[in-house]
Structures are given as C-alpha cells and as structure tokens.
Motif scaffolding. Structure first.
Motif, PDB file in Angstrom:
ATOM      1  N   THR A   3       0.770  -1.321  -0.066  1.00 24.55           N
ATOM      2  CA  THR A   3      -0.070   0.014  -0.018  1.00 24.55           C
ATOM      3  C   THR A   3       0.642   1.294  -0.070  1.00 24.55           C
ATOM      4  OG1 THR A   3      -1.720  -1.453   1.151  1.00 24.55           O
ATOM      5  CG2 THR A   3      -2.118   1.133   1.325  1.00 24.55           C
ATOM      6  N   ASP A   4       2.064   1.202   0.803  1.00 29.17           N
ATOM      7  CA  ASP A   4       2.958   2.334   0.709  1.00 29.17           C
ATOM      8  C   ASP A   4       3.212   2.643  -0.768  1.00 29.17           C
ATOM      9  OD1 ASP A   4       2.861   2.946   3.513  1.00 29.17           O
ATOM     10  OD2 ASP A   4       4.597   1.557   3.859  1.00 29.17           O
ATOM     11  N   LEU A   5       3.391   1.533  -1.361  1.00 28.97           N
ATOM     12  CA  LEU A   5       4.049   1.691  -2.942  1.00 28.97           C
ATOM     13  C   LEU A   5       2.883   2.385  -3.764  1.00 28.97           C
ATOM     14  CD1 LEU A   5       6.444  -1.474  -3.559  1.00 28.97           C
ATOM     15  CD2 LEU A   5       7.104   0.796  -3.371  1.00 28.97           C
ATOM     16  N   THR A   6       1.730   1.697  -3.468  1.00 27.51           N
ATOM     17  CA  THR A   6       0.523   2.260  -4.168  1.00 27.51           C
ATOM     18  C   THR A   6       0.381   3.607  -3.921  1.00 27.51           C
ATOM     19  OG1 THR A   6      -0.300  -0.089  -4.071  1.00 27.51           O
ATOM     20  CG2 THR A   6      -1.731   1.794  -4.507  1.00 27.51           C
ATOM     21  N   MET A   7       0.360   4.067  -2.806  1.00 28.88           N
ATOM     22  CA  MET A   7       0.136   5.536  -2.211  1.00 28.88           C
ATOM     23  C   MET A   7       1.249   6.460  -3.078  1.00 28.88           C
ATOM     24  SD  MET A   7      -2.736   5.580  -0.918  1.00 28.88           S
ATOM     25  CE  MET A   7      -3.009   4.336  -1.879  1.00 28.88           C
ATOM     26  N   ALA A   8       2.266   5.895  -3.400  1.00 30.23           N
ATOM     27  CA  ALA A   8       3.456   6.804  -3.955  1.00 30.23           C
ATOM     28  C   ALA A   8       3.088   6.914  -5.615  1.00 30.23           C
ATOM     29  CB  ALA A   8       4.805   6.000  -3.822  1.00 30.23           C
ATOM     30  N   ARG A   9       2.589   5.648  -5.897  1.00 25.76           N
ATOM     31  CA  ARG A   9       2.246   5.724  -7.213  1.00 25.76           C
ATOM     32  C   ARG A   9       0.701   6.756  -7.485  1.00 25.76           C
ATOM     33  NH1 ARG A   9       1.843   0.134  -9.965  1.00 25.76           N
ATOM     34  NH2 ARG A   9       1.543   1.572 -11.888  1.00 25.76           N
ATOM     35  N   LEU A  10       0.321   6.566  -6.592  1.00 24.92           N
ATOM     36  CA  LEU A  10      -1.078   7.331  -6.567  1.00 24.92           C
ATOM     37  C   LEU A  10      -0.808   8.895  -6.560  1.00 24.92           C
ATOM     38  CD1 LEU A  10      -4.286   7.760  -6.505  1.00 24.92           C
ATOM     39  CD2 LEU A  10      -4.044   7.807  -4.258  1.00 24.92           C
ATOM     40  N   ALA A  11       0.079   9.351  -5.692  1.00 23.96           N
ATOM     41  CA  ALA A  11       0.679  10.490  -5.368  1.00 23.96           C
ATOM     42  C   ALA A  11       1.031  11.311  -6.773  1.00 23.96           C
ATOM     43  CB  ALA A  11       1.417  10.926  -4.539  1.00 23.96           C
ATOM     44  N   ALA A  12       1.878  10.453  -7.507  1.00 22.64           N
ATOM     45  CA  ALA A  12       2.342  10.710  -8.858  1.00 22.64           C
ATOM     46  C   ALA A  12       1.172  10.792  -9.832  1.00 22.64           C
ATOM     47  CB  ALA A  12       3.395   9.819  -9.381  1.00 22.64           C
ATOM     48  N   ALA A  13       0.251  10.032  -9.999  1.00 27.45           N
ATOM     49  CA  ALA A  13      -0.891  10.271 -10.756  1.00 27.45           C
ATOM     50  C   ALA A  13      -1.832  11.424 -10.181  1.00 27.45           C
ATOM     51  CB  ALA A  13      -1.831   9.008 -10.795  1.00 27.45           C
ATOM     52  N   LEU A  14      -1.868  11.594  -9.397  1.00 24.80           N
ATOM     53  CA  LEU A  14      -2.889  12.844  -8.950  1.00 24.80           C
ATOM     54  C   LEU A  14      -2.003  14.100  -9.258  1.00 24.80           C
ATOM     55  CD1 LEU A  14      -4.196  11.825  -5.191  1.00 24.80           C
ATOM     56  CD2 LEU A  14      -5.436  12.205  -7.177  1.00 24.80           C
ATOM     57  N   LEU A  31       2.549  18.370  -9.897  1.00 21.66           N
ATOM     58  CA  LEU A  31       2.588  18.591  -8.723  1.00 21.66           C
ATOM     59  C   LEU A  31       3.282  17.240  -8.025  1.00 21.66           C
ATOM     60  CD1 LEU A  31       0.129  20.477  -9.388  1.00 21.66           C
ATOM     61  CD2 LEU A  31      -0.656  20.136  -6.934  1.00 21.66           C
ATOM     62  N   ARG A  32       4.301  17.871  -6.999  1.00 26.39           N
ATOM     63  CA  ARG A  32       5.091  16.469  -6.411  1.00 26.39           C
ATOM     64  C   ARG A  32       4.571  16.395  -5.168  1.00 26.39           C
ATOM     65  NH1 ARG A  32      11.240  17.523  -8.209  1.00 26.39           N
ATOM     66  NH2 ARG A  32      11.402  15.774  -6.805  1.00 26.39           N
ATOM     67  N   LEU A  33       4.888  15.183  -4.608  1.00 27.42           N
ATOM     68  CA  LEU A  33       4.555  14.798  -3.252  1.00 27.42           C
ATOM     69  C   LEU A  33       5.697  15.461  -2.189  1.00 27.42           C
ATOM     70  CD1 LEU A  33       2.994  13.084  -1.147  1.00 27.42           C
ATOM     71  CD2 LEU A  33       4.601  11.414  -1.297  1.00 27.42           C
ATOM     72  N   ALA A  34       5.105  16.536  -1.601  1.00 28.41           N
ATOM     73  CA  ALA A  34       5.935  17.337  -0.357  1.00 28.41           C
ATOM     74  C   ALA A  34       5.979  16.635   0.875  1.00 28.41           C
ATOM     75  CB  ALA A  34       5.522  18.865  -0.456  1.00 28.41           C
ATOM     76  N   ALA A  35       4.756  16.019   1.289  1.00 26.41           N
ATOM     77  CA  ALA A  35       4.842  15.486   2.562  1.00 26.41           C
ATOM     78  C   ALA A  35       3.654  14.392   2.607  1.00 26.41           C
ATOM     79  CB  ALA A  35       4.347  16.487   3.702  1.00 26.41           C
TER      80      ALA A  35
END
Length: 308
Positions: A129-140, A154-158
């Motif tokens: 799920t951690d990996l999936t959330m990282a990929r979701l952040a990129a998609a969003l 937009l990039r994941l800041a936190a």
C-alpha cells in the motif's frame, strides 16, 4: 516672458504596481474556478490512473466544491488516513486524503484484484500500500497539473497518517474541498478527497496570481524511484531461513523447552511483500547473522548472477 521648454519633475513619477492594483479573487470566485476545473480533472485523472489500474479507464465523478473550516475538515477526513500533501513548483499546495479502506481497495486493484478490503482494518498499512500511495501521488500530481493548467506535475511534499500534522483542527484558514469517486466495472469503488487552502487557492486557480517560476525550478526533472520522496519509503524485506512440514499431533504437543531442528537451505529467498526478489546464502557480518546475495530476481531471466 516665459521660456518654452519641458517641465522637469523634482522626483521620479509614481508608477502603479500591477500586483497591488490587481483585485483579490473572492472565495466564491475561487470555489467557482475549482468547480469549473472539475470536468477537466475527471478526464485527466481517468487517464493518469490507467497505469495503476491495468490499463483500464475508470469512471470518475466529482462532488460539488465545498467551503469548509478546519473543524469541519477534520470531521470529513478520518483521524487516521493517508494524507498526501502535493506541491507545485511555485509552492502552492493541495491535500489529497484517502481513508484506510480506500487505500487497501486501490492496492488490491493495482495488484489485479477487484478491490477487496479486510473486514478489520490494520493498524499499519502494508508495504504494498505504501508503494501504491506513492504511485497514486504521482498520478494525482499529473492529473491536477493538467486540470489546473500547470506546466509541471505537482510533487509529493509530505505524507502523514495524522491529518493534524498537516492541518490543525483550529486552523484559522478556510478550505475548498472536492471529492473524487473512482469506479471500474465489476470492482469496488473508492474515493479521494482533494483540499486546498483558500489563502493558496488563487495560486493554483488564477493565472495572474501565480508566483513566477525560476528557470531552475522549470528545468528540474521529476523525481525517480531512486530519489526523494520514493527513495525514503521504508519497505519490509523477509528472509525465509527454513520451512518445514510438521504433523498436527506434533504441533499440538509443543511446549516450552522443545527443540525443533532447522534445515537451512543453500539458497535462501528474500521476499518483498511475498514476492521473491533475490536469493542468498546465510552467513555473518560484523558479528551478526547476515545474508550474502547470490542472485537477483530481475536478472535471472537474463541469465546473469550477481554476487554481493
């Protein structure tokens, strides 16, 4: 007699500042701008999610835009959830939040399932799920850039599982909230809540209010899997030293003090989320038990052997 000529000012003439003269967008205008971007967001998000969902195009529905205060926001988002803070090159931020159930549903779909979540939610999300959330952040980030007409994703800041670490319950600011519902035929739906501060909304929604970008920021390449924030994600590796079959009668008779002999194989598998990524030999390093890698899973098909 008055001589002809030009008048000369004693001081430089005053000039109007465009930044001071510009009218500040009102909250209703900003909410309307976000609502106007919702159709573009639906299309962009459906495309950016395709790689996560096996190439399928999901049906996206966006809710009405709400203006909410911080206490209301804390009621809309679970106390413990996946909160992704996304940021554009100008520093404007948007929060994307998913509850644990939605995060697990999406993870199951990413790995080919229909989106089943356990009846009892875990205290801690698995590594998958951690990996999936990282990929979701990129998609969003990609979808938001397209919908809001930003030059870069937009990039994941936190990231935090506690909303209070990103938005205080007594925060004085107001927020704009928009929920996106995602559905695929024959699979369980899930939702993500998008939130932006009203004080920062103009930076994302109004072209004239956006902060100028430096050439360095524009030229900056997107993060890769070996760079932050992805490189900092902790993943659990499991080395299986021994596996055995023991009769039920023997297991039921076990008691403290019993000895179970272990036959350690020559090639010990190393697992990442139940997928063997390498094999190695048991040994020691600096006085502790260690695993010396002899083969990596991604190189086995190429006929290579890697010693480490």
């Amino acid at each position: 007699m008055i001589s002809e000529g030009f008048l000369k000012a004693e001081r430089p003439l005053a000039q109007h500042s465009s930044s001071l003269a510009a009218r500040v967008p009102q909250p209703d205008e900003l909410a309307g701008a976000l609502a106007a971007a919702a159709p573009r967001l639906r299309l962009a998000l459906a495309e950016s999610l395709r790689p996560l969902l096996g190439g399928e195009k999901a049906q996206i529905e966006c809710s009405k835009v709400e203006k909410v205060a911080a206490p209301r926001l804390h009621k809309m988002i679970d106390a413990v959830a996946v909160n992704l803070l996304l940021e554009d090159v100008g520093g404007a931020q948007m929060l994307a939040s998913m509850d644990y159930a939605a995060a697990l549903i999406l993870t199951d779909q990413v790995f080919g399932g229909r989106g089943d979540a356990p009846g009892v939610l875990p205290d801690r999300l698995p590594a998958a799920t951690d990996l999936t959330m990282a990929r979701l952040a990129a998609a969003l980030g990609e979808a938001l850039a397209g919908a809001l007409e930003r030059p870069q994703p937009l990039r994941l800041a936190a990231r935090s599982e506690v909303l209070g670490k990103l938005v205080r319950a007594r925060d004085d600011d107001m927020f704009l909230a928009l929920r996106c519902d995602v559905a695929l035929p024959g699979r369980n739906p899930w939702s993500v809540q998008l939130v932006m501060r009203l004080s920062q909304a103009a930076l994302l929604l109004v072209e004239g209010a956006r902060a100028p970008r430096s050439s360095e920021a524009v030229a900056e390449s997107p993060a890769t899997a070996l760079e932050a924030p992805f490189a900092d994600l902790p993943l659990e590796l499991v080395a299986v030293l021994a596996q055995m079959q023991v009769p039920v009668a023997r297991i039921s008779a076990l008691k403290p003090g019993d000895t179970i002999p272990l036959a350690i194989p020559a090639n010990i598998p190393l697992y990442l989320d139940r997928v063997a990524i390498a094999h190695g030999q048991a040994g020691s390093a600096d006085g502790v038990l260690a695993l010396r890698l002899t083969r990596l899973a991604h190189s086995q098909s190429e006929g290579h052997t890697n010693d480490r």
